[in-house]
Design a protein around this motif. Structure first.
Motif, PDB file in Angstrom:
ATOM      1  N   ASP A  89     -18.709 -22.115  15.449  1.00 18.76           N
ATOM      2  CA  ASP A  89     -17.337 -22.430  15.052  1.00 18.76           C
ATOM      3  C   ASP A  89     -17.295 -23.770  14.331  1.00 18.76           C
ATOM      4  OD1 ASP A  89     -16.093 -20.170  15.908  1.00 18.76           O
ATOM      5  OD2 ASP A  89     -15.315 -21.018  17.769  1.00 18.76           O
ATOM      6  N   THR A  90     -16.697 -23.754  13.160  1.00 17.18           N
ATOM      7  CA  THR A  90     -16.482 -24.989  12.402  1.00 17.18           C
ATOM      8  C   THR A  90     -15.022 -25.042  11.988  1.00 17.18           C
ATOM      9  OG1 THR A  90     -16.935 -23.985  10.236  1.00 17.18           O
ATOM     10  CG2 THR A  90     -18.826 -24.800  11.487  1.00 17.18           C
ATOM     11  N   ALA A  91     -14.629 -26.113  11.357  1.00 17.25           N
ATOM     12  CA  ALA A  91     -13.241 -26.251  10.908  1.00 17.25           C
ATOM     13  C   ALA A  91     -12.881 -25.188   9.883  1.00 17.25           C
ATOM     14  CB  ALA A  91     -13.024 -27.644  10.314  1.00 17.25           C
ATOM     15  N   GLU A  92     -13.886 -24.600   9.213  1.00 14.51           N
ATOM     16  CA  GLU A  92     -13.632 -23.583   8.196  1.00 14.51           C
ATOM     17  C   GLU A  92     -13.657 -22.169   8.761  1.00 14.51           C
ATOM     18  OE1 GLU A  92     -16.034 -26.051   7.719  1.00 14.51           O
ATOM     19  OE2 GLU A  92     -14.471 -27.255   6.723  1.00 14.51           O
ATOM     20  N   SER A  93     -13.998 -21.996  10.045  1.00 15.69           N
ATOM     21  CA  SER A  93     -14.111 -20.671  10.633  1.00 15.69           C
ATOM     22  C   SER A  93     -12.762 -19.962  10.629  1.00 15.69           C
ATOM     23  CB  SER A  93     -14.639 -20.763  12.069  1.00 15.69           C
ATOM     24  OG  SER A  93     -15.939 -21.293  12.095  1.00 15.69           O
ATOM     25  N   VAL A  94     -12.810 -18.638  10.398  1.00 13.24           N
ATOM     26  CA  VAL A  94     -11.605 -17.820  10.367  1.00 13.24           C
ATOM     27  C   VAL A  94     -11.339 -17.262  11.756  1.00 13.24           C
ATOM     28  CG1 VAL A  94     -10.580 -15.703   9.443  1.00 13.24           C
ATOM     29  CG2 VAL A  94     -11.905 -17.205   7.960  1.00 13.24           C
ATOM     30  N   GLY A  95     -10.081 -17.215  12.157  1.00 12.31           N
ATOM     31  CA  GLY A  95      -9.728 -16.637  13.449  1.00 12.31           C
ATOM     32  C   GLY A  95      -8.882 -17.568  14.281  1.00 12.31           C
ATOM     33  N   ILE A  96      -8.556 -17.104  15.486  1.00 12.91           N
ATOM     34  CA  ILE A  96      -7.665 -17.878  16.345  1.00 12.91           C
ATOM     35  C   ILE A  96      -8.396 -19.022  17.026  1.00 12.91           C
ATOM     36  CG2 ILE A  96      -7.990 -16.540  18.462  1.00 12.91           C
ATOM     37  CD1 ILE A  96      -4.907 -16.736  18.827  1.00 12.91           C
ATOM     38  N   ALA A  97      -9.732 -18.964  17.071  1.00 15.64           N
ATOM     39  CA  ALA A  97     -10.496 -20.075  17.637  1.00 15.64           C
ATOM     40  C   ALA A  97     -10.315 -21.310  16.767  1.00 15.64           C
ATOM     41  CB  ALA A  97     -11.974 -19.705  17.728  1.00 15.64           C
ATOM     42  N   GLY A  98     -10.570 -22.461  17.324  1.00 15.50           N
ATOM     43  CA  GLY A  98     -10.455 -23.687  16.543  1.00 15.50           C
ATOM     44  C   GLY A  98      -9.771 -24.807  17.292  1.00 15.50           C
ATOM     45  N   ALA A  99      -9.528 -24.614  18.590  1.00 20.50           N
ATOM     46  CA  ALA A  99      -8.898 -25.675  19.385  1.00 20.50           C
ATOM     47  C   ALA A  99      -9.767 -26.924  19.380  1.00 20.50           C
ATOM     48  CB  ALA A  99      -8.675 -25.190  20.820  1.00 20.50           C
ATOM     49  N   ILE A 100     -11.077 -26.732  19.355  1.00 17.62           N
ATOM     50  CA  ILE A 100     -11.996 -27.870  19.360  1.00 17.62           C
ATOM     51  C   ILE A 100     -12.210 -28.383  17.941  1.00 17.62           C
ATOM     52  CG2 ILE A 100     -14.320 -28.639  19.940  1.00 17.62           C
ATOM     53  CD1 ILE A 100     -14.398 -26.421  22.071  1.00 17.62           C
ATOM     54  N   THR A 101     -12.511 -27.483  17.013  1.00 15.12           N
ATOM     55  CA  THR A 101     -12.914 -27.897  15.668  1.00 15.12           C
ATOM     56  C   THR A 101     -11.736 -28.310  14.794  1.00 15.12           C
ATOM     57  OG1 THR A 101     -12.841 -25.587  14.938  1.00 15.12           O
ATOM     58  CG2 THR A 101     -14.960 -26.442  15.709  1.00 15.12           C
ATOM     59  N   ARG A 102     -10.566 -27.700  15.004  1.00 19.72           N
ATOM     60  CA  ARG A 102      -9.425 -28.002  14.128  1.00 19.72           C
ATOM     61  C   ARG A 102      -8.314 -28.788  14.815  1.00 19.72           C
ATOM     62  NH1 ARG A 102     -10.389 -22.559  12.311  1.00 19.72           N
ATOM     63  NH2 ARG A 102      -8.714 -21.780  13.630  1.00 19.72           N
ATOM     64  N   ASP A 103      -8.153 -28.574  16.119  1.00 23.40           N
ATOM     65  CA  ASP A 103      -7.005 -29.162  16.811  1.00 23.40           C
ATOM     66  C   ASP A 103      -7.347 -30.378  17.655  1.00 23.40           C
ATOM     67  OD1 ASP A 103      -5.148 -27.159  15.863  1.00 23.40           O
ATOM     68  OD2 ASP A 103      -6.107 -25.762  17.253  1.00 23.40           O
ATOM     69  N   GLY A 104      -8.624 -30.718  17.735  1.00 22.54           N
ATOM     70  CA  GLY A 104      -9.012 -31.951  18.399  1.00 22.54           C
ATOM     71  C   GLY A 104      -9.072 -31.905  19.912  1.00 22.54           C
ATOM     72  N   ILE A 105      -8.999 -30.712  20.512  1.00 24.48           N
ATOM     73  CA  ILE A 105      -9.171 -30.607  21.963  1.00 24.48           C
ATOM     74  C   ILE A 105     -10.639 -30.842  22.293  1.00 24.48           C
ATOM     75  CG2 ILE A 105      -8.954 -29.109  23.982  1.00 24.48           C
ATOM     76  CD1 ILE A 105      -6.293 -29.842  22.818  1.00 24.48           C
ATOM     77  N   LYS A 106     -10.909 -31.663  23.279  1.00 25.27           N
ATOM     78  CA  LYS A 106     -12.291 -31.965  23.648  1.00 25.27           C
ATOM     79  C   LYS A 106     -12.979 -30.730  24.215  1.00 25.27           C
ATOM     80  CE  LYS A 106     -11.521 -36.879  24.602  1.00 25.27           C
ATOM     81  NZ  LYS A 106     -11.570 -37.942  25.627  1.00 25.27           N
ATOM     82  N   ALA A 107     -14.246 -30.567  23.868  1.00 24.64           N
ATOM     83  CA  ALA A 107     -15.011 -29.418  24.346  1.00 24.64           C
ATOM     84  C   ALA A 107     -15.034 -29.374  25.869  1.00 24.64           C
ATOM     85  CB  ALA A 107     -16.434 -29.463  23.799  1.00 24.64           C
ATOM     86  N   GLY A 108     -15.183 -30.550  26.516  1.00 25.53           N
ATOM     87  CA  GLY A 108     -15.193 -30.607  27.981  1.00 25.53           C
ATOM     88  C   GLY A 108     -13.879 -30.151  28.586  1.00 25.53           C
ATOM     89  N   THR A 109     -12.781 -30.408  27.884  1.00 21.79           N
ATOM     90  CA  THR A 109     -11.466 -29.963  28.369  1.00 21.79           C
ATOM     91  C   THR A 109     -11.385 -28.447  28.366  1.00 21.79           C
ATOM     92  OG1 THR A 109     -10.409 -31.976  27.534  1.00 21.79           O
ATOM     93  CG2 THR A 109      -8.978 -30.084  27.948  1.00 21.79           C
ATOM     94  N   VAL A 110     -11.880 -27.817  27.306  1.00 21.20           N
ATOM     95  CA  VAL A 110     -11.873 -26.355  27.217  1.00 21.20           C
ATOM     96  C   VAL A 110     -12.706 -25.749  28.341  1.00 21.20           C
ATOM     97  CG1 VAL A 110     -12.531 -24.371  25.798  1.00 21.20           C
ATOM     98  CG2 VAL A 110     -11.485 -26.380  24.734  1.00 21.20           C
ATOM     99  N   LEU A 111     -13.890 -26.323  28.585  1.00 24.44           N
ATOM    100  CA  LEU A 111     -14.752 -25.825  29.653  1.00 24.44           C
ATOM    101  C   LEU A 111     -14.077 -25.997  31.011  1.00 24.44           C
ATOM    102  CD1 LEU A 111     -17.486 -24.672  30.529  1.00 24.44           C
ATOM    103  CD2 LEU A 111     -18.371 -27.009  30.591  1.00 24.44           C
ATOM    104  N   SER A 112     -13.435 -27.132  31.233  1.00 20.46           N
ATOM    105  CA  SER A 112     -12.744 -27.389  32.506  1.00 20.46           C
ATOM    106  C   SER A 112     -11.601 -26.397  32.727  1.00 20.46           C
ATOM    107  CB  SER A 112     -12.205 -28.822  32.535  1.00 20.46           C
ATOM    108  OG  SER A 112     -13.263 -29.759  32.484  1.00 20.46           O
ATOM    109  N   LEU A 113     -10.851 -26.111  31.678  1.00 21.84           N
ATOM    110  CA  LEU A 113      -9.752 -25.146  31.791  1.00 21.84           C
ATOM    111  C   LEU A 113     -10.278 -23.758  32.146  1.00 21.84           C
ATOM    112  CD1 LEU A 113      -7.482 -26.159  28.759  1.00 21.84           C
ATOM    113  CD2 LEU A 113      -6.873 -26.272  31.191  1.00 21.84           C
ATOM    114  N   ALA A 114     -11.418 -23.391  31.561  1.00 24.71           N
ATOM    115  CA  ALA A 114     -12.019 -22.098  31.883  1.00 24.71           C
ATOM    116  C   ALA A 114     -12.387 -22.028  33.361  1.00 24.71           C
ATOM    117  CB  ALA A 114     -13.254 -21.869  31.016  1.00 24.71           C
ATOM    118  N   LEU A 115     -12.969 -23.095  33.878  1.00 27.38           N
ATOM    119  CA  LEU A 115     -13.374 -23.124  35.288  1.00 27.38           C
ATOM    120  C   LEU A 115     -12.154 -23.105  36.218  1.00 27.38           C
ATOM    121  CD1 LEU A 115     -16.297 -25.706  35.044  1.00 27.38           C
ATOM    122  CD2 LEU A 115     -16.466 -23.215  35.302  1.00 27.38           C
TER     123      LEU A 115
END
Length: 313
Positions: A83-109
């Motif tokens: 996933d990069t800032a240019e990736s197509v799709g609904i993903a992009g919270a980390i690459t486009r929206d600035g959410i920290k990767a660790g935050t996403v992992l914590s929310l999943a857990l």
């Protein structure tokens, strides 16, 4: 100044909520709650009633496991550079929206933790053997993109997602209400298995070229674009024919044939992929595949509910 600052803060909060909501990938969540509805209505035919507390717990737990799976996917696709800032799709919270990767992992857990607590309630009301199955579902959700050998990198993603999210959830939802499982319930779950696999297939068709460059070996990559779309067409065909056969065999009521009303959506979904080359062109097709799964599941549920009503007259 205070008014302007308050307005800016409110906008940031609203944007953050929107990003967090997108992390759940809401358009995919029907794949988790439709099977609960089908399994519960099938149980209703046997029990002439339902434990609604268990239905609610199953719904929420299934949605949370699906949401966690989506977040693991977001996290590990970022970690592995897919996933990069240019990736197509609904993903992009980390690459486009600035959410920290660790935050996403914590929310999943956190999602898995809450699902586990609901699982304790479900097991205490039915059977503790379900704990093993629940852990298996969570493990597959994680291992789909996590771990050293992600399932998403293999040709078996569609099959395993369909088995655990499609058939598995229907069987569990039925079991927690009735305390039993039978062959007919599994047969009825097969179209849902297929259509959830179709959702995964549509995603893999869209991402085929990028996935291949990153070392994946999905079914869509092995088949190529044209044959992968043909394979997905076959999935839609088999799902509908399966219901027709089960209806003729008396396993499903005639009302189940309502699912055939979803065929125009399936055709629209296929047209969204035929002769398309770029990922952005295939986004409407992906949306239509998810909508087909939703409509098919709702129509099947309605057909089963009609039969429940008729049998109680």
């Amino acid at each position: 100044m205070e008014t302007k600052s308050s307005s800016s803060g409110a906008k940031m909060q609203s944007n953050r909520r929107e990003v967090l909501w997108r992390l759940f990938r809401p358009h995919t969540l029907t794949a988790s709650f439709i099977p609960v509805l089908i399994g519960s209505v099938l149980a209703w035919q046997i029990r002439n009633g339902l434990n609604w507390g268990l239905v609610a717990a199953m719904l929420i737990a299934s949605i949370l496991i699906q949401a966690a799976t989506n977040m693991f996917n977001e996290y590990y696709d970022f970690i592995r550079g897919l996933d990069t800032a240019e990736s197509v799709g609904i993903a992009g919270a980390i690459t486009r929206d600035g959410i920290k990767a660790g935050t996403v992992l914590s929310l999943a857990l956190v999602c898995l933790l809450i699902a586990s607590l609901l699982g304790i309630y479900i097991c205490s009301s039915s059977s503790w053997w379900l704990a093993l199955i629940g852990l298996g579902c969570m493990a597959v959700g994680y291992l789909y993109t996590g771990g050293p050998y992600p399932i998403a990198y293999t040709p078996f993603g569609e099959l395993l997602a369909g088995l655990f999210m499609g058939s598995g959830i229907i069987l569990i939802a039925y079991f927690v209400q009735t305390g039993s499982i039978n062959w007919d319930v599994f047969l009825i779950s097969v179209p849902n298995l297929i259509l959830i696999g179709a959702i995964m297939m549509s995603n893999n068709i869209r991402d085929r070229e990028g996935d291949q460059l990153n070392g994946r070996h999905t079914l869509a990559i092995l088949l190529g674009h044209r044959r992968a779309v043909q394979f997905m067409a076959g999935m839609f065909l088999v799902a509908n024919l399966w219901v027709v056969v089960l209806t003729l065999a008396g396993v499903l009521p005639v009302w189940a044939l309502l699912v055939l009303l979803s065929i125009p959506n399936a055709l629209q979904a296929l047209n969204g992929f035929r002769n398309k080359k770029f990922p952005a062109e295939m986004m409407p097709g992906m949306k239509s595949v998810a909508q087909t799964n939703t409509l098919f599941g709702i129509l099947l549920t309605i057909g089963l509910l009609i039969e429940v009503g008729v049998s109680q007259l």
